[in-house]
Design a protein around this motif. Structure first.
Motif, PDB file in Angstrom:
ATOM      1  N   UNK A  45      46.807  37.227  49.193  1.00  0.00           N
ATOM      2  CA  UNK A  45      47.714  37.080  48.006  1.00  0.00           C
ATOM      3  C   UNK A  45      48.570  37.801  47.612  1.00  0.00           C
ATOM      4  N   UNK A  46      48.393  39.093  48.148  1.00  0.00           N
ATOM      5  CA  UNK A  46      49.599  40.218  47.608  1.00  0.00           C
ATOM      6  C   UNK A  46      50.487  40.720  48.773  1.00  0.00           C
ATOM      7  N   UNK A  54      28.602  52.486  42.728  1.00  0.00           N
ATOM      8  CA  UNK A  54      29.701  51.910  42.878  1.00  0.00           C
ATOM      9  C   UNK A  54      30.675  51.805  41.896  1.00  0.00           C
ATOM     10  N   UNK A  55      30.480  51.695  40.776  1.00  0.00           N
ATOM     11  CA  UNK A  55      31.310  51.818  39.636  1.00  0.00           C
ATOM     12  C   UNK A  55      31.081  52.782  38.268  1.00  0.00           C
ATOM     13  N   UNK A  64      29.632  31.310  38.318  1.00  0.00           N
ATOM     14  CA  UNK A  64      29.560  32.692  37.777  1.00  0.00           C
ATOM     15  C   UNK A  64      28.303  33.346  37.574  1.00  0.00           C
ATOM     16  N   UNK A 117      46.504  38.047  41.160  1.00  0.00           N
ATOM     17  CA  UNK A 117      45.575  37.268  41.794  1.00  0.00           C
ATOM     18  C   UNK A 117      44.893  36.268  40.703  1.00  0.00           C
ATOM     19  N   UNK A 132      54.188  40.136  44.246  1.00  0.00           N
ATOM     20  CA  UNK A 132      53.028  39.239  44.018  1.00  0.00           C
ATOM     21  C   UNK A 132      52.923  38.491  42.683  1.00  0.00           C
ATOM     22  N   UNK A 188      33.062  33.737  46.263  1.00  0.00           N
ATOM     23  CA  UNK A 188      34.170  34.648  45.765  1.00  0.00           C
ATOM     24  C   UNK A 188      33.630  35.001  44.243  1.00  0.00           C
ATOM     25  N   UNK A 189      33.553  35.993  44.063  1.00  0.00           N
ATOM     26  CA  UNK A 189      33.094  36.582  42.810  1.00  0.00           C
ATOM     27  C   UNK A 189      32.489  37.572  42.792  1.00  0.00           C
ATOM     28  N   UNK A 190      31.094  37.776  42.551  1.00  0.00           N
ATOM     29  CA  UNK A 190      30.229  38.880  42.428  1.00  0.00           C
ATOM     30  C   UNK A 190      30.234  39.942  43.652  1.00  0.00           C
ATOM     31  N   UNK A 208      45.129  46.049  38.145  1.00  0.00           N
ATOM     32  CA  UNK A 208      46.313  46.654  38.664  1.00  0.00           C
ATOM     33  C   UNK A 208      47.558  45.832  38.782  1.00  0.00           C
ATOM     34  N   UNK A 268      48.019  42.667  39.778  1.00  0.00           N
ATOM     35  CA  UNK A 268      48.357  42.195  41.143  1.00  0.00           C
ATOM     36  C   UNK A 268      48.611  40.629  41.085  1.00  0.00           C
ATOM     37  N   UNK A 316      36.042  35.542  38.480  1.00  0.00           N
ATOM     38  CA  UNK A 316      35.570  35.516  39.837  1.00  0.00           C
ATOM     39  C   UNK A 316      36.680  35.929  41.004  1.00  0.00           C
ATOM     40  N   UNK A 317      37.799  35.736  40.846  1.00  0.00           N
ATOM     41  CA  UNK A 317      38.788  35.855  42.008  1.00  0.00           C
ATOM     42  C   UNK A 317      39.450  37.595  41.807  1.00  0.00           C
ATOM     43  N   UNK A 318      39.217  38.040  40.853  1.00  0.00           N
ATOM     44  CA  UNK A 318      39.488  39.512  40.466  1.00  0.00           C
ATOM     45  C   UNK A 318      38.990  40.476  41.776  1.00  0.00           C
ATOM     46  N   UNK A 319      39.916  40.964  42.343  1.00  0.00           N
ATOM     47  CA  UNK A 319      39.189  41.824  43.411  1.00  0.00           C
ATOM     48  C   UNK A 319      38.689  43.219  42.956  1.00  0.00           C
ATOM     49  N   UNK A 320      39.245  43.472  41.637  1.00  0.00           N
ATOM     50  CA  UNK A 320      38.883  44.889  41.040  1.00  0.00           C
ATOM     51  C   UNK A 320      37.870  45.002  40.015  1.00  0.00           C
ATOM     52  N   UNK A 321      37.020  44.052  39.638  1.00  0.00           N
ATOM     53  CA  UNK A 321      36.244  43.859  38.713  1.00  0.00           C
ATOM     54  C   UNK A 321      36.391  44.007  37.123  1.00  0.00           C
ATOM     55  N   UNK A 377      34.026  40.213  46.761  1.00  0.00           N
ATOM     56  CA  UNK A 377      34.553  40.477  45.227  1.00  0.00           C
ATOM     57  C   UNK A 377      35.993  40.323  44.951  1.00  0.00           C
ATOM     58  N   UNK A 378      36.044  38.888  44.460  1.00  0.00           N
ATOM     59  CA  UNK A 378      37.472  38.404  44.244  1.00  0.00           C
ATOM     60  C   UNK A 378      38.235  37.969  45.627  1.00  0.00           C
ATOM     61  N   UNK A 379      39.303  37.489  45.625  1.00  0.00           N
ATOM     62  CA  UNK A 379      40.219  37.254  46.783  1.00  0.00           C
ATOM     63  C   UNK A 379      40.937  38.694  47.284  1.00  0.00           C
ATOM     64  N   UNK A 404      35.593  54.234  48.982  1.00  0.00           N
ATOM     65  CA  UNK A 404      35.816  55.006  47.719  1.00  0.00           C
ATOM     66  C   UNK A 404      36.172  56.087  47.754  1.00  0.00           C
TER      67      UNK A 404
END
Lengths: 422, 412
Positions: free
Chosen positions: B38-39, A7-8, A324, A27, B227, B252-254, A23, A25, A77-82, B32-34, B298
């Motif tokens: 929000x954008x 995945x990464x 977390x 958030x 945003x 929301x997170x992992x 990016x 964003x 936690x809220x970051x959608x990009x890791x 994974x995140x929100x 991906x």
């Protein structure tokens, strides 16, 4: 179906490089609980992935506002990009602390493990002193220790002392043929301030048929890490790895009642303190939050079912550092097994205290404002008590709401009919 | 065990969770995140640009049987939109249909299908656009002929830029709104309404906008900002509270890293948690992980595109030179944005032969392949409509399956 791709890219998982996933964003910016209540902090994106580009190992940090980050980790936690925003900031804060040099208050807060044990014989005097307003005022004026922050009370005995005095319990348990073993990691707070919680945890684990082991162990190091003393935090981390990783190697689970200490063992050693060796990885994979562990037993059909009814509906706060873990809300899933009992999660990210953050005079108001929504919803709920997995959060919420705060295991113990002396 | 795991907290994941909750299911939302709520502007696009988007979609369904709208069906879209309106009213956001274009910050208009009332509040043809001195996210001169700039108290002396969320929190304060209204009123000069960037209140926007309009004396309306989107944040925050109050497990997170398959069923998902992976099991799973931007697909530099959780077959062009058109703003859109996983009319993933792959796994939103054809909406011009229609259909199917299952179990 074909095998699933990675995945990464691994090198982008390394904490400082994860900034490259950002990016912009925003958030994290809208979610940051500290930024919501103060103008002193420009937000996780700004001080994290954005300023990370200007941080050179040999150059001074570009800005001091980073110090207002509470490391609650909601940004990560809220970051959608890791992007590991909080981890980047915590590492940068440590460099900032190093540049500033020794800071007495932060050193004292970082080493609370010592004060807990050293203070135990003097509990009555210290408990009086720390509730004596003029003394707290002196602490605030002289070293910036907030006089409004809730100090725990010394129990007057330690959990480890109780454990030693109950040697026959240990030997008897060891005789139970074929009983599986489990290690209990009590943490500093349980040891000095709330040994009752440790005793309940031991009895609940024994009730499941486990032989409980309480080996030598050290403070998790999180208070030092939070106060930017990474060398000291690593020293404690190494101790724990040396003392505990062997149990993980033997397949003996290590279970704890302090959600944030367990998070340090699970993740911070690697992703914040940068310890990437096998011992750190073994320990990370082998530790469990106690609700997580009991829920796992339940899923495997091994949890004792003799939970009697408790008729109550109460609010539950999932601490930032428990979120977390990425394990969901095992306490809620576990408490759902008690007939008649309902806990509901409040829509709050963080109570504000963030370990030792809310103990600092210059940050006290922020800590109170961050938790305001949580306190209001607990007060509005009409319940006389609430549930939370980590100790400093319980002290803070209790201080701000006047409500009794309990650890999930206290409710589980009650449902099992397990009692201990105070 | 949960009835349903929803993966993804963007538009389709959040709406699917709300619908499943309405149907009484026990839901766990893992993300994974929100997500993109929000954008994005926070409005519902069914087919932007059409005065009557529902009729346009009916026509589309007759022509393009592979479009997600056709697979979900017109009833799913209409019932889903109806549900969302009622649900948003419960959250005090009251989304409503709009029969005219709504203003954007760059001086054009857009035609979404449902909007928060503040986007549609412009009246008359002489709006005054108001910006804030020193704020770099909005320049009122770009919005229209009549514009002015006011000074917000407390912001001039700040060391760094204000975000839309900062401003929105300030607008929740009645004293702050009074100070804004006092500056705007003398500038009206016959203006029939006042346009502001969408920052008027975070916790209680309907009261904030009503109060500001009353004080200014003409309707005040909002336009989307850069945003983070405040209208999107309002929706997310209120949905989150509603979900938690109703005992949805919101994680929301992992990231979810794989779906768990046993005997041809998707029995749950695995999360890359701290220390060790965590497995969560449920009777059904919804993938609402998004397309290439959302992280549901991906790609690599060799021209491969794949679905990372279950390696579901992706419909795409392996010649990377054909992913993009020459013109950045090509009205037909770029082929890459149409790639996705094909589903049947029950929202279950299918292979190239049309066979259903896993019958308790459902896909919603941008993860689903969109046909790239003439007279079809750009995926960005129907994002929320497709999210709502596919979520409605998926939850309708899976909840029927659950009740059939429990009825047959009760009979044995």
């Amino acid at each position: 179906m074909a095998s699933v791709e990675l995945r990464e890219l691994p090198y982008l998982q390394d904490t400082p490089f994860s900034a490259d996933h950002c990016v912009k964003c925003n958030i994290c910016t809208q979610a940051c609980p500290v930024m919501a209540v103060t103008d002193l902090f420009p937000g996780p994106k700004t001080v994290g992935p954005q300023w990370q580009r200007f941080r050179e190992p040999d150059l001074p940090s570009p800005d001091q506002s980073l110090d207002y980050c509470s490391s609650c980790g909601i940004c990560t936690l809220v970051c959608p990009h890791g992007v590991r925003v909080m981890e980047i900031n915590t590492q940068a804060k440590a460099e900032l602390a190093e540049q500033k040099g020794f800071h007495l208050r932060n050193w004292l807060l970082g080493h609370n493990a010592w004060w807990g044990v050293l203070g135990t014989p003097f509990a009555p005097i210290l408990n009086w002193l720390f509730s004596f307003a003029p003394f707290r005022l002196v602490l605030e004026k002289s070293m910036g220790m907030s006089r409004k922050a809730p100090f725990p009370k010394w129990a007057g005995y330690t959990f480890r002392g109780w454990w030693r005095r109950n040697k026959q319990r240990q030997s008897q348990a060891a005789l139970t043929a074929g009983a599986p073993s489990v290690v209990y990691y009590h943490g500093c707070s349980t040891n000095s301030y709330d040994p009752r919680l440790g005793k309940l945890a031991v009895k609940v684990l024994e009730h499941q048929g486990f032989n409980v082991i309480v080996p030598d162990q050290a403070c998790c190091g999180l208070p030092m890490q939070s106060n930017g003393d990474f060398n000291e935090a690593r020293r404690f981390a190494r101790k724990n790895i040396n003392l505990l990783a062997d149990f993980a190697r033997q397949g003996i689970p290590i279970v704890g009642t302090a959600g944030s200490c367990i998070m340090a063992l699970k993740s911070d050693y690697e992703h914040i303190l940068g310890l990437h060796d096998d011992g750190a990885k073994l320990l990370a994979a082998g530790v469990y939050d106690i609700s997580e562990f009991l829920l796992k037993l339940h899923h495997e059909g091994r949890l004792k079912k003799d939970l009697s009814a408790i008729d109550a509906t109460v609010p539950y706060h999932a601490p930032c550092q428990l979120k977390a873990h990425g394990m969901g809300r095992p306490a809620l899933d576990l408490l759902d097994l008690i007939p008649g009992f309902q806990a509901w999660e409040v829509d709050a990210d963080c109570c504000g205290i963030a370990g030792t953050y809310g103990y600092k005079a210059e940050k006290r108001q922020i800590a109170e404002d961050v938790g305001a929504h949580l306190f209001k919803r607990i007060n509005d709920s009409g319940a006389s008590w609430a549930v939370c997995d980590t100790e400093t959060c319980r002290w803070h919420i209790s201080g701000m709401t006047g409500k009794k705060m309990v650890h999930p295991i206290e409710i589980i113990a009650q449902a099992y009919g397990i009692t201990v002396d105070a | 065990m949960d009835d349903l795991i929803v993966v993804g907290a963007g538009w389709s994941g959040l709406v699917a969770t709300a619908i499943a909750l309405e149907k009484g299911l026990k839901v766990r939302l893992i993300s994974q995140g929100i997500g993109t709520v929000i954008v994005t502007p926070g409005w519902i696009s069914v087919w932007d640009g059409h005065d009557d988007p529902i009729s346009a979609v009916r026509d589309l369904i007759a022509r393009l049987p592979d479009h997600p709208y056709a697979l979900a069906g017109i009833d799913a879209l209409e019932q889903g939109l109806h549900f969302f309106r009622e649900f948003s009213a419960k959250l005090d956001l009251g989304y409503q249909p709009v029969d005219h274009g709504v203003y954007t910050a760059l001086g054009s208009t857009q035609r979404p299908a449902l909007v928060p009332p503040s986007y549609a509040a412009a009246s008359g043809n002489s709006p005054l656009f108001i910006g804030f001195a020193g704020w770099r996210d909005y320049y009122p001169t770009l919005s229209g002929e009549r514009s002015a700039t006011i000074t917000l108290s407390g912001y001039a002396e700040r060391a760094w830029d204000a975000t839309p969320t900062d401003l929105a929190r300030s607008f929740d304060d009645p004293a702050f709104r009074r100070q804004v209204a006092a500056q705007v009123k003398p500038l009206l000069n016959g203006a029939t309404s006042v346009g502001l960037p969408a920052v008027i209140g975070l916790e209680n926007p309907s009261a904030a906008i009503r109060d500001l309009s009353d004080q200014v004396g003409v309707p005040v309306f909002e336009m989307p900002t850069l945003p983070p989107s405040v209208p999107g944040t309002r929706l997310y925050n209120k949905m989150r509270r509603y979900f938690l109050d109703n005992r949805v497990r919101l994680q929301v997170g992992h990231p979810v890293v794989r779906g768990l398959i046993e005997d041809g069923k998707c029995v749950g998902v695995e999360v890359a948690a701290a220390g060790k992976p965590q497995a969560f099991r449920a009777k059904s799973v919804i993938l609402a992980t998004g397309g290439l931007y959302g992280g549901g697909l991906f790609s690599d530099d060799r021209g491969r595109i794949w679905e990372p959780l279950l390696d579901l077959p992706v419909q795409y062009d392996s010649d990377r030179t054909r992913w993009f058109n020459a013109d950045l703003l090509d009205p037909r859109g770029h082929p890459v944005h149409y790639f996705g996983v094909r589903v049947n009319n029950q929202m279950q993933p299918i292979n190239n032969q049309g066979d259903t792959l896993i019958d308790n796994l459902y896909l919603c939103g941008r993860l689903i392949a969109h046909p790239h054809a003439d007279h079809a909406p750009l995926p960005t011009a129907c994002t929320e409509g497709v999210a709502i229609a596919t979520a409605w259909k998926a939850v309708a199917i899976l909840s029927t399956q659950h009740s059939t299952l429990s009825t047959s179990l009760a009979g044995t």
